[in-house]
Design a protein around this motif. Structure first.
Motif, PDB file in Angstrom:
ATOM      1  N   HIS A   1      46.526  45.130  44.631  1.00  0.00           N
ATOM      2  CA  HIS A   1      46.745  43.828  44.785  1.00  0.00           C
ATOM      3  C   HIS A   1      47.545  43.087  43.789  1.00  0.00           C
ATOM      4  O   HIS A   1      48.503  42.396  44.154  1.00  0.00           O
ATOM      5  CB  HIS A   1      45.186  43.035  44.366  1.00  0.00           C
ATOM      6  CG  HIS A   1      45.032  41.614  44.741  1.00  0.00           C
ATOM      7  ND1 HIS A   1      44.587  40.915  43.803  1.00  0.00           N
ATOM      8  CD2 HIS A   1      45.742  40.873  45.681  1.00  0.00           C
ATOM      9  CE1 HIS A   1      44.628  39.497  44.284  1.00  0.00           C
ATOM     10  NE2 HIS A   1      45.313  39.607  45.343  1.00  0.00           N
TER      11      HIS A   1
ATOM     12  N   PRO B   1      46.176  30.741  42.563  1.00  0.00           N
ATOM     13  CA  PRO B   1      45.269  31.714  43.009  1.00  0.00           C
ATOM     14  C   PRO B   1      45.078  31.812  44.536  1.00  0.00           C
ATOM     15  O   PRO B   1      44.985  32.833  45.160  1.00  0.00           O
ATOM     16  CB  PRO B   1      43.866  31.291  42.328  1.00  0.00           C
ATOM     17  CG  PRO B   1      44.173  30.184  41.088  1.00  0.00           C
ATOM     18  CD  PRO B   1      45.630  29.576  41.590  1.00  0.00           C
ATOM     19  N   TYR B   2      45.507  30.675  45.185  1.00  0.00           N
ATOM     20  CA  TYR B   2      45.176  30.713  46.612  1.00  0.00           C
ATOM     21  C   TYR B   2      46.415  31.589  47.379  1.00  0.00           C
ATOM     22  O   TYR B   2      45.796  32.373  48.246  1.00  0.00           O
ATOM     23  CB  TYR B   2      45.525  29.271  47.166  1.00  0.00           C
ATOM     24  CG  TYR B   2      45.708  28.914  48.703  1.00  0.00           C
ATOM     25  CD1 TYR B   2      44.602  28.804  49.489  1.00  0.00           C
ATOM     26  CD2 TYR B   2      46.994  28.867  49.113  1.00  0.00           C
ATOM     27  CE1 TYR B   2      44.768  28.835  50.698  1.00  0.00           C
ATOM     28  CE2 TYR B   2      47.023  28.614  50.517  1.00  0.00           C
ATOM     29  CZ  TYR B   2      45.885  28.736  51.226  1.00  0.00           C
ATOM     30  OH  TYR B   2      46.157  28.764  52.729  1.00  0.00           O
ATOM     31  N   HIS B   3      47.373  31.527  46.888  1.00  0.00           N
ATOM     32  CA  HIS B   3      48.323  32.439  47.383  1.00  0.00           C
ATOM     33  C   HIS B   3      48.008  33.926  46.800  1.00  0.00           C
ATOM     34  O   HIS B   3      48.372  34.812  47.975  1.00  0.00           O
ATOM     35  CB  HIS B   3      49.738  32.210  46.725  1.00  0.00           C
ATOM     36  CG  HIS B   3      50.490  30.982  47.221  1.00  0.00           C
ATOM     37  ND1 HIS B   3      50.804  30.116  46.254  1.00  0.00           N
ATOM     38  CD2 HIS B   3      50.615  30.409  48.406  1.00  0.00           C
ATOM     39  CE1 HIS B   3      51.404  29.121  46.995  1.00  0.00           C
ATOM     40  NE2 HIS B   3      51.162  29.223  48.258  1.00  0.00           N
ATOM     41  N   GLU B   4      47.595  34.120  46.042  1.00  0.00           N
ATOM     42  CA  GLU B   4      47.066  35.638  45.281  1.00  0.00           C
ATOM     43  C   GLU B   4      45.835  35.820  46.234  1.00  0.00           C
ATOM     44  O   GLU B   4      45.852  37.037  46.716  1.00  0.00           O
ATOM     45  CB  GLU B   4      46.721  35.742  43.865  1.00  0.00           C
ATOM     46  CG  GLU B   4      47.879  35.226  43.094  1.00  0.00           C
ATOM     47  CD  GLU B   4      47.451  35.420  41.779  1.00  0.00           C
ATOM     48  OE1 GLU B   4      46.255  35.651  41.147  1.00  0.00           O
ATOM     49  OE2 GLU B   4      48.402  34.987  40.763  1.00  0.00           O
ATOM     50  N   ASP B   5      45.135  35.009  46.724  1.00  0.00           N
ATOM     51  CA  ASP B   5      43.988  35.455  47.676  1.00  0.00           C
ATOM     52  C   ASP B   5      44.471  35.809  49.097  1.00  0.00           C
ATOM     53  O   ASP B   5      43.998  36.781  49.612  1.00  0.00           O
ATOM     54  CB  ASP B   5      43.048  34.347  47.741  1.00  0.00           C
ATOM     55  CG  ASP B   5      42.153  34.045  46.662  1.00  0.00           C
ATOM     56  OD1 ASP B   5      41.980  34.969  45.712  1.00  0.00           O
ATOM     57  OD2 ASP B   5      41.339  32.962  46.541  1.00  0.00           O
TER      58      ASP B   5
ATOM     59  N   GLY C   1      45.632  39.169  48.601  1.00  0.00           N
ATOM     60  CA  GLY C   1      44.578  40.091  48.788  1.00  0.00           C
ATOM     61  C   GLY C   1      43.975  40.527  50.067  1.00  0.00           C
ATOM     62  O   GLY C   1      43.832  41.785  50.538  1.00  0.00           O
ATOM     63  N   GLN C   2      44.160  39.612  50.770  1.00  0.00           N
ATOM     64  CA  GLN C   2      43.752  39.721  52.354  1.00  0.00           C
ATOM     65  C   GLN C   2      44.539  40.426  52.980  1.00  0.00           C
ATOM     66  O   GLN C   2      44.151  41.299  53.932  1.00  0.00           O
ATOM     67  CB  GLN C   2      43.501  38.204  53.047  1.00  0.00           C
ATOM     68  CG  GLN C   2      42.254  37.512  52.749  1.00  0.00           C
ATOM     69  CD  GLN C   2      40.934  38.181  53.055  1.00  0.00           C
ATOM     70  OE1 GLN C   2      40.640  38.764  54.007  1.00  0.00           O
ATOM     71  NE2 GLN C   2      40.126  38.396  51.908  1.00  0.00           N
TER      72      GLN C   2
END
Length: 157
Positions: A96, A115-119, A122-123
């Motif tokens: 990730h 963190p939204y972009h990092e989530d 992750g998906q």
């Protein structure tokens, strides 16, 4: 605008999973139909019977590798500049955090801003790993059904 691009990549990974699901379903149904219609015996029945539970197992959305199928897991290979950041096979090899940094450069920055972009990244990683696992299981099931076809062919001759 990296968010839109990330969503497009994620949708491509989800489509890869769905495509593999359709192919696995077709092979599993084909193997079941052959077992029911031809009622082969011996080796052919064994090979087709092994393909059926693998086909059912392949539908499970596991991103990791099962211990009893070690070759299904992703290989830890070195990353190269030639890795395609929209291909599931290449994305699945990244962790990730590695993928976040790679996409930050790939998409021109802005990925690490929230963190939204990092989530979303992750998906993408999870979906890519699922797609790769399903593709490997599809190949295995295809080989088993193909082997059963050869056995059935020689049996009918």
């Amino acid at each position: 605008e990296p968010e839109r691009r990330l969503w497009i990549i994620l949708e491509n990974m989800r489509q890869a999973v769905e495509s593999n699901d359709r192919k696995i379903a077709a092979l599993t149904v084909f193997a079941a139909a052959e077992l029911a219609f031809f009622r082969p015996g011996g080796f052919v029945a064994f090979v087709l019977a092994v393909a059926l539970p693998l086909g059912v197992f392949a539908f499970m959305p596991l991103s990791g590798k099962p211990n009893w199928l070690p070759f299904i897991g992703t290989l830890k290979e070195t990353h190269t500049i030639d890795d395609c950041m929209i291909a599931a096979a290449d994305i699945a090899r990244y962790t990730h955090s590695e993928l976040i940094h790679r996409y930050d450069k790939y998409l021109g920055g802005g990925i690490t801003a929230t963190p939204y972009h990092e989530d979303i990244v992750g998906q993408i990683v999870v979906s890519a790993r699922i797609a790769v696992r399903k593709q490997k299981l599809f190949r295995l099931i295809g080989a088993l059904v193909g082997l059963g076809q050869l056995g059935l062919f020689f049996h009918l001759i």
